[in-house]
Motif scaffolding. Structure first.
Motif, PDB file in Angstrom:
ATOM      1  N   LEU A   1      -6.255 -20.981  22.326  1.00  0.00           N
ATOM      2  CA  LEU A   1      -5.717 -20.482  23.588  1.00  0.00           C
ATOM      3  C   LEU A   1      -6.566 -19.348  24.140  1.00  0.00           C
ATOM      4  O   LEU A   1      -6.783 -19.250  25.353  1.00  0.00           O
ATOM      5  N   LEU A   2      -7.069 -18.492  23.246  1.00  0.00           N
ATOM      6  CA  LEU A   2      -7.924 -17.384  23.677  1.00  0.00           C
ATOM      7  C   LEU A   2      -9.197 -17.900  24.320  1.00  0.00           C
ATOM      8  O   LEU A   2      -9.585 -17.471  25.420  1.00  0.00           O
ATOM      9  N   GLY A   3      -9.865 -18.815  23.657  1.00  0.00           N
ATOM     10  CA  GLY A   3     -11.124 -19.324  24.185  1.00  0.00           C
ATOM     11  C   GLY A   3     -10.948 -20.130  25.456  1.00  0.00           C
ATOM     12  O   GLY A   3     -11.727 -19.982  26.409  1.00  0.00           O
ATOM     13  N   LEU A   4      -9.916 -20.966  25.502  1.00  0.00           N
ATOM     14  CA  LEU A   4      -9.685 -21.794  26.679  1.00  0.00           C
ATOM     15  C   LEU A   4      -9.306 -20.966  27.901  1.00  0.00           C
ATOM     16  O   LEU A   4      -9.733 -21.250  29.017  1.00  0.00           O
ATOM     17  N   SER A   5      -8.481 -19.949  27.684  1.00  0.00           N
ATOM     18  CA  SER A   5      -8.005 -19.143  28.819  1.00  0.00           C
ATOM     19  C   SER A   5      -8.995 -18.063  29.231  1.00  0.00           C
ATOM     20  O   SER A   5      -9.021 -17.638  30.391  1.00  0.00           O
TER      21      SER A   5
ATOM     22  N   ASP B   1      -1.831 -15.018  23.460  1.00  0.00           N
ATOM     23  CA  ASP B   1      -0.378 -14.846  23.549  1.00  0.00           C
ATOM     24  C   ASP B   1       0.188 -15.821  24.589  1.00  0.00           C
ATOM     25  O   ASP B   1      -0.090 -15.696  25.784  1.00  0.00           O
ATOM     26  N   MET B   2       1.003 -16.780  24.133  1.00  0.00           N
ATOM     27  CA  MET B   2       1.553 -17.778  25.042  1.00  0.00           C
ATOM     28  C   MET B   2       2.438 -17.149  26.108  1.00  0.00           C
ATOM     29  O   MET B   2       2.501 -17.642  27.253  1.00  0.00           O
ATOM     30  N   ARG B   3       3.136 -16.060  25.788  1.00  0.00           N
ATOM     31  CA  ARG B   3       3.994 -15.415  26.789  1.00  0.00           C
ATOM     32  C   ARG B   3       3.173 -14.919  27.970  1.00  0.00           C
ATOM     33  O   ARG B   3       3.577 -15.072  29.130  1.00  0.00           O
ATOM     34  N   THR B   4       2.020 -14.338  27.696  1.00  0.00           N
ATOM     35  CA  THR B   4       1.150 -13.857  28.770  1.00  0.00           C
ATOM     36  C   THR B   4       0.584 -15.020  29.569  1.00  0.00           C
ATOM     37  O   THR B   4       0.496 -14.965  30.804  1.00  0.00           O
TER      38      THR B   4
ATOM     39  N   ILE C   1      -2.670 -23.955  28.565  1.00  0.00           N
ATOM     40  CA  ILE C   1      -1.351 -24.554  28.363  1.00  0.00           C
ATOM     41  C   ILE C   1      -1.423 -26.065  28.485  1.00  0.00           C
ATOM     42  O   ILE C   1      -0.812 -26.800  27.692  1.00  0.00           O
ATOM     43  N   ASN C   2      -2.181 -26.556  29.452  1.00  0.00           N
ATOM     44  CA  ASN C   2      -2.309 -28.008  29.633  1.00  0.00           C
ATOM     45  C   ASN C   2      -2.909 -28.663  28.396  1.00  0.00           C
ATOM     46  O   ASN C   2      -2.448 -29.716  27.937  1.00  0.00           O
TER      47      ASN C   2
END
Length: 391
Positions: A272-276, A281-284, A297-298
């Motif tokens: 998630l860190l690298g993709l975003s 943190d999913m909440r953020t 998320i996708n």
């Protein structure tokens, strides 16, 4: 009365609990967590069984897991000075091919488990360092190791191997599966509260900073999304998940990256860190409108849906899907994204029940029961420690 301490170390966190060693089942006295170990924002929290805060503060003294463990043990001694520690239960991520259940740690067994550190470089060293420190702090207490791999040790051979020459399987290059303590708790909970579901074809999705899925029949693991390491399968907070091994060869050959650099990329800078490009943190991510957050998320939900189809094939059908872990238990949005348009598999989400975080979130007409079950790895560890205390 005798007491049990449980220690559950992650790469940058340390969960802990104190239990009374009653004869029937360990009774929780307090639990807590140290987060962001090694950073200036390291935080320790301690709450009693009713949720009352006993400690809550930031400390730059929590520079590593050893310092965090010392702080935990000192805090417990201050709050509960008369607690006699008879056992310390440790989550140990990797038990290798032969450990199918908890074991009492000795200096010799600890050294053998050290040989598995290359299999789980983020977790195994801190797990074992904690056990070694606890041995010194409580020399009379039993030290019990509970393995995340143990729950998966009875996989069919085809779910346990890679298509490599057999000598690699013989030296331990095989699919191990992880998050076994969480899956063991969920399996036991279903056996007590939903017997028919427990006896059926169940997929449990442990979704958190670490994420995986487990296929169960009659409460036993027959397939896992994780393989040789805790990096395989689903994308996670900072881990990449499934990856074509050709990518690693390309990084070595064409990008001149060393093994340490590739390890850092795949374990700490991906997921998630690298993709975003923002956070793990999913909440953020859910609260953000940034394109990177949407992409993360996708991809996360796409891979879960893809793996769910594969797990259903392993099981020969699907009777229940159970969500657990920090994201699985708390994110109504992620659960909705996973379950939408899955009617072909028999899944029909009750949107109101999902929004209310109910235990059962499927409609009455859904052929597959959808559930949310908060996991409790610490209780699994405490139960194993109590059992071996009585041997």
């Amino acid at each position: 009365m005798d007491h049990i301490i449980t220690l559950n170390a992650g790469s940058s966190s340390l969960k802990f609990g104190l239990f009374a060693a009653s004869q029937s089942d360990p009774a929780l006295i307090c639990s807590g967590i140290v987060e962001n170990i090694g950073s200036s924002s390291a935080h320790i929290r301690l709450r009693d069984r009713d949720g009352k805060s006993l400690a809550d503060g930031v400390s730059d003294a929590l520079r590593d897991h050893g310092a965090a463990l010392d702080s935990i043990l000192n805090l417990l001694q201050i709050e509960f000075p008369h607690a006699r520690i008879a056992a310390v239960g440790h989550r140990v991520v990797h038990g290798g091919p032969n450990n199918g259940g908890p074991v009492v740690l000795t200096p010799d067994s600890l050294e053998k488990l050290r040989q598995l550190e290359p299999f789980a470089p983020l977790h195994q060293p801190v797990n074992l360092d904690g056990a070694q420190a606890a041995m010194k702090r409580f020399p009379e207490a039993k030290q019990v190791a509970c393995f995340d791999t143990a729950f998966h040790r009875n996989h069919p051979w085809v779910n346990d191997t890679f298509a490599l020459p057999s000598e690699f399987y013989d030296i331990g290059v095989r699919r191990y599966g992880f998050h076994g303590l969480s899956y063991e708790y969920v399996s036991g909970h279903l056996k007590e509260t939903a017997t028919l579901i427990h006896g059926g074809r169940v997929v449990v999705a442990h979704l958190g900073n670490g994420a995986s899925m487990c296929a169960m029949i009659d409460g036993r693991s027959v397939g896992s999304s994780m393989g040789f390491s805790a990096m395989d399968g689903l994308p996670m907070g900072t881990r990449c998940g499934q990856l074509d091994p050709g990518v690693v060869l390309y990084l070595m050959d064409q990008c001149s990256m060393s093994a340490d650099e590739i390890s850092d990329l795949l374990y700490r800078r991906s997921g998630l860190l690298g993709l975003s490009g923002m956070t793990s943190d999913m909440r953020t991510l859910e609260a953000s409108d940034a394109p990177g957050a949407r992409n993360a998320i996708n991809y996360f939900t796409f891979r879960i849906r893809r793996e769910l189809g594969a797990m259903a094939a392993v099981l020969g059908g699907l009777d229940a899907l159970v969500f657990t872990g920090g994201i699985g238990e708390n994110s109504t949005y992620i659960r909705e994204r996973i379950c939408t348009d899955m009617g072909w598999l028999g899944i029909e989400l009750d949107h109101d029940a999902n929004a209310d975080n109910r235990t059962v979130i499927s409609t009455d007409l859904s052929r597959v029961t959808l559930m949310v079950v908060p996991t409790n790895e610490e209780l699994v560890i405490a139960r194993a420690a109590l059992q071996l205390m009585q041997v």
